[in-house]
Structures are given as C-alpha cells and as structure tokens.
Design an enzyme around this catalytic site. Sequence first.
Site, PDB file in Angstrom:
ATOM      1  N   LYS A 244       7.757  13.804  23.316  1.00  0.00           N
ATOM      2  CA  LYS A 244       8.009  13.216  24.635  1.00  0.00           C
ATOM      3  C   LYS A 244       8.998  14.105  25.412  1.00  0.00           C
ATOM      4  O   LYS A 244       9.676  14.940  24.827  1.00  0.00           O
ATOM      5  CB  LYS A 244       8.572  11.802  24.471  1.00  0.00           C
TER       6      LYS A 244
ATOM      7  N   ALA B 150      16.163   9.948  16.663  1.00  0.00           N
ATOM      8  CA  ALA B 150      15.679   8.767  17.402  1.00  0.00           C
ATOM      9  C   ALA B 150      16.676   7.613  17.315  1.00  0.00           C
ATOM     10  O   ALA B 150      16.914   6.900  18.297  1.00  0.00           O
ATOM     11  CB  ALA B 150      14.315   8.333  16.860  1.00  0.00           C
TER      12      ALA B 150
ATOM     13  N   ARG C  34       6.650  -9.968  29.905  1.00  0.00           N
ATOM     14  CA  ARG C  34       7.087 -10.158  31.300  1.00  0.00           C
ATOM     15  C   ARG C  34       7.267  -8.812  31.995  1.00  0.00           C
ATOM     16  O   ARG C  34       6.829  -8.627  33.121  1.00  0.00           O
ATOM     17  CB  ARG C  34       8.397 -10.938  31.335  1.00  0.00           C
TER      18      ARG C  34
ATOM     19  N   LYS D  57       0.828  -1.202   0.000  1.00  0.00           N
ATOM     20  CA  LYS D  57       0.000   0.000   0.000  1.00  0.00           C
ATOM     21  C   LYS D  57       0.869   1.262   0.000  1.00  0.00           C
ATOM     22  O   LYS D  57       0.630   2.203  -0.747  1.00  0.00           O
ATOM     23  CB  LYS D  57      -0.900   0.025   1.249  1.00  0.00           C
ATOM     24  N   LEU D  58       1.888   1.260   0.864  1.00  0.00           N
ATOM     25  CA  LEU D  58       2.735   2.449   0.993  1.00  0.00           C
ATOM     26  C   LEU D  58       3.555   2.687  -0.273  1.00  0.00           C
ATOM     27  O   LEU D  58       3.731   3.832  -0.709  1.00  0.00           O
ATOM     28  CB  LEU D  58       3.642   2.307   2.221  1.00  0.00           C
TER      29      LEU D  58
ATOM     30  N   GLU E 275      10.528   8.772   1.805  1.00  0.00           N
ATOM     31  CA  GLU E 275      11.957   8.647   1.506  1.00  0.00           C
ATOM     32  C   GLU E 275      12.352   7.164   1.498  1.00  0.00           C
ATOM     33  O   GLU E 275      12.912   6.663   0.540  1.00  0.00           O
ATOM     34  CB  GLU E 275      12.743   9.409   2.580  1.00  0.00           C
TER      35      GLU E 275
ATOM     36  N   GLU F   6       1.989  -1.546  14.116  1.00  0.00           N
ATOM     37  CA  GLU F   6       2.359  -0.204  14.581  1.00  0.00           C
ATOM     38  C   GLU F   6       3.109   0.498  13.451  1.00  0.00           C
ATOM     39  O   GLU F   6       4.132  -0.006  12.982  1.00  0.00           O
ATOM     40  CB  GLU F   6       3.260  -0.263  15.819  1.00  0.00           C
TER      41      GLU F   6
ATOM     42  N   VAL G 268       9.260  -7.807  12.219  1.00  0.00           N
ATOM     43  CA  VAL G 268       8.371  -8.540  13.131  1.00  0.00           C
ATOM     44  C   VAL G 268       9.188  -8.728  14.399  1.00  0.00           C
ATOM     45  O   VAL G 268      10.357  -9.124  14.340  1.00  0.00           O
ATOM     46  CB  VAL G 268       7.949  -9.909  12.542  1.00  0.00           C
TER      47      VAL G 268
HETATM   48  P1  0O2 Z   1      11.472  -1.132  19.316  1.00  0.00           P
HETATM   49  O1  0O2 Z   1      12.690  -1.980  19.379  1.00  0.00           O
HETATM   50  O2  0O2 Z   1      11.662   0.094  18.470  1.00  0.00           O
HETATM   51  O3  0O2 Z   1      10.246  -1.883  18.962  1.00  0.00           O
HETATM   52  P2  0O2 Z   1       4.775   0.259  24.345  1.00  0.00           P
HETATM   53  O4  0O2 Z   1       6.051   0.612  25.089  1.00  0.00           O
HETATM   54  O5  0O2 Z   1       4.981   0.046  22.858  1.00  0.00           O
HETATM   55  O6  0O2 Z   1       4.030  -0.840  24.947  1.00  0.00           O
HETATM   56  P3  0O2 Z   1       3.986   2.911  24.420  1.00  0.00           P
HETATM   57  O7  0O2 Z   1       4.853   3.429  25.496  1.00  0.00           O
HETATM   58  O8  0O2 Z   1       2.619   3.506  24.320  1.00  0.00           O
HETATM   59  O9  0O2 Z   1       3.774   1.394  24.519  1.00  0.00           O
HETATM   60  O10 0O2 Z   1       4.705   3.014  23.043  1.00  0.00           O
HETATM   61  P4  0O2 Z   1       5.027   4.299  22.220  1.00  0.00           P
HETATM   62  O11 0O2 Z   1       5.245   5.471  23.075  1.00  0.00           O
HETATM   63  O12 0O2 Z   1       3.974   4.429  21.176  1.00  0.00           O
HETATM   64  O13 0O2 Z   1       6.450   3.930  21.607  1.00  0.00           O
HETATM   65  C1  0O2 Z   1       6.812   2.664  21.203  1.00  0.00           C
HETATM   66  C2  0O2 Z   1       7.948   2.712  20.193  1.00  0.00           C
HETATM   67  O14 0O2 Z   1       8.213   4.057  19.771  1.00  0.00           O
HETATM   68  C3  0O2 Z   1       9.267   2.206  20.761  1.00  0.00           C
HETATM   69  O15 0O2 Z   1       9.303   0.825  20.596  1.00  0.00           O
HETATM   70  C4  0O2 Z   1      10.287   2.935  19.889  1.00  0.00           C
HETATM   71  O16 0O2 Z   1      10.401   2.318  18.615  1.00  0.00           O
HETATM   72  C5  0O2 Z   1       9.619   4.281  19.684  1.00  0.00           C
HETATM   73  N1  0O2 Z   1       9.983   5.218  20.770  1.00  0.00           N
HETATM   74  C6  0O2 Z   1       9.166   5.692  21.723  1.00  0.00           C
HETATM   75  N2  0O2 Z   1       9.813   6.549  22.516  1.00  0.00           N
HETATM   76  C7  0O2 Z   1      11.081   6.625  22.070  1.00  0.00           C
HETATM   77  C8  0O2 Z   1      12.235   7.370  22.499  1.00  0.00           C
HETATM   78  O17 0O2 Z   1      12.226   8.118  23.460  1.00  0.00           O
HETATM   79  N3  0O2 Z   1      13.377   7.193  21.775  1.00  0.00           N
HETATM   80  C9  0O2 Z   1      13.441   6.370  20.694  1.00  0.00           C
HETATM   81  N4  0O2 Z   1      14.619   6.275  20.052  1.00  0.00           N
HETATM   82  N5  0O2 Z   1      12.363   5.641  20.274  1.00  0.00           N
HETATM   83  C10 0O2 Z   1      11.200   5.773  20.954  1.00  0.00           C
HETATM   84  P5  0O2 Z   1      10.105  -0.111  21.594  1.00  0.00           P
HETATM   85  O18 0O2 Z   1       9.230  -1.250  21.952  1.00  0.00           O
HETATM   86  O19 0O2 Z   1      10.663   0.692  22.722  1.00  0.00           O
HETATM   87  O20 0O2 Z   1      11.326  -0.630  20.802  1.00  0.00           O
END
Ligand code: 0O2
Length: 217
Positions: free
Chosen positions: A131, A170, A74, A39-40, A57, A158, A63
């Site tokens: 944030k 990030a 956990r 789609k994208l 870009e 997501e 997964v």
């Molecule tokens: P990965 O390895 O990228 O998958 P959740 O923690 O997902 O249960 P939450 O807190 O509502 O729930 O999630 P949110 O805020 O939507 O953010 C989830 C993902 O956004 C993260 O996945 C990161 O990919 C990215 N993200 C959020 N905050 C930050 C940040 O401060 N710095 C960076 N670099 N990335 C961020 P995961 O699971 O942490 O890791």
Amino acid sequence: MDIGAHAPVGDSSGAFDQVQRLARELLVYKFAIDELMTKLRILSEEFDFVHQHDPIEHITNRVKRPEAILEKLRRKGLPTDVDLVAEHLDDVAGVRVICPFVSDVYRVEAMLRRQNDVQIVRTKDYIAEPKANGYRSLHLIVRIPVFLSDRVEHVKVEVQVRTIAMDFWATLEHKLFYKYDDQVPEGFADELSSTAAMAAQLDQRMESLHQRVHGGS
Ligand code: 0O2
C-alpha cells in the site's frame, strides 16, 4: 433484524431476542475460526516434523465486536441488518498468521489452497504491491464449511499472512497513526514508508540467510 435499531422501551423480550440472534450469528464465525486454527496448527506441526522448519511463528484471531461491525457498516453506508452482515463484510472473522520468512507466507497460502474444503474467495497481495503507506501482508478471504446441528454454513474468514517484520511494522503503524484516521501528517508519511522499506529489506536479507541454511524447505 436491524442491529442498529434500539428495541422499544419496556420491550425487554424483543431486545433479548435480538441479542440472542446476533450472538448466534457471531458464534458461527467463532466456529469457523476454530476450524481454521486447527487446520493451521496441523500444517505448522506436520511441516516442522517433515522439514525441520516451522513456517508459522504464531497465530492470532478475533471475531469483530458487534459495535465495530455496526460502525463499519455505517461508515460504508450499508444497511445494519444482521441478516446482511455476511454479505457485506468479509472480516467479521479474522485470523492473522505470522511467519518467520516471506517464502513461508506463500507456503502457507499454497497449503491452504490445496485443502478441498477451503474456498479462496479473494486474494490481495500487499507484499507484491505494498500500500502507499508501505503496508505489506498477504490477505486471503476464505470460505469454510461449519457443520451445525441443523445445517451447514459456509463462513467467510479474512486471513492475513505476514512475516514478523511486516507484523512489527503494521502493529506499530496502527499504534502511532490510528488517531489520524487515514490523515497522517505529511512529513510522517514519508518517514513511515521509509521504515516499511527498511522492514522489507530486513525480510529480504533474512530470507537469503534462510535459503543458505535450509535450501528449498
Ligand atoms: P482491524 O481492526 O484490523 O480489523 P475493508 O476496509 O476491510 O472493508 P479493504 O480496504 O479491502 O476493505 O481491506 P484490506 O485492505 O484488505 O485491509 C483490511 C485490514 O487489513 C485492516 O482491517 C487491517 O487489519 C489491515 N490493514 C490494511 N491496511 C493497513 C495499514 O495501512 N496499516 C495497518 N496497520 N493495517 C492495515 P481493519 O478493518 O482496518 O481493522
């Protein structure tokens, strides 16, 4: 099936069944990603053809690894039953869309919203409201139908949509601070949010140049 539990020693067929079931569960997420990627790519190519500007870009996807799924369940104190993974985790399937300009981020969101078979379950706009550490991105939890041989599954993905500058910040923030596990030393936090502000300013200036060159498209 509890993916956190180990099969009894000697029960090799039970362990095989567990792995097979988990592998099949995760396969559905891969298919959902494949559909979204198509789609994208269509949106990217068609918009570029019509408007001589590609709003995407590049795109990456993943997964989540079974170990990372377990670790997250956990950490959140949730059951590690494979049948409940879809209920408890929104980011087993992840797609990251990198856009040139901030306006493109919202353009991609609007184009996805217009697709009848894409249900937007939740939106988190960390661009409008960054944030505390300065992280900016638009997060969408979408649900899309995956047509399997014997059923249709509606699978959550997501989608993180961000600019090149947001992605730069990030990615480096993750590399620099992952080991602190959210406990970034005090002086670092200020420095970090000031670099995020610089990235945001860069986005604004690039956006204004883009508007001058391309107008509304
Ligand atoms: P990965 O390895 O990228 O998958 P959740 O923690 O997902 O249960 P939450 O807190 O509502 O729930 O999630 P949110 O805020 O939507 O953010 C989830 C993902 O956004 C993260 O996945 C990161 O990919 C990215 N993200 C959020 N905050 C930050 C940040 O401060 N710095 C960076 N670099 N990335 C961020 P995961 O699971 O942490 O890791």
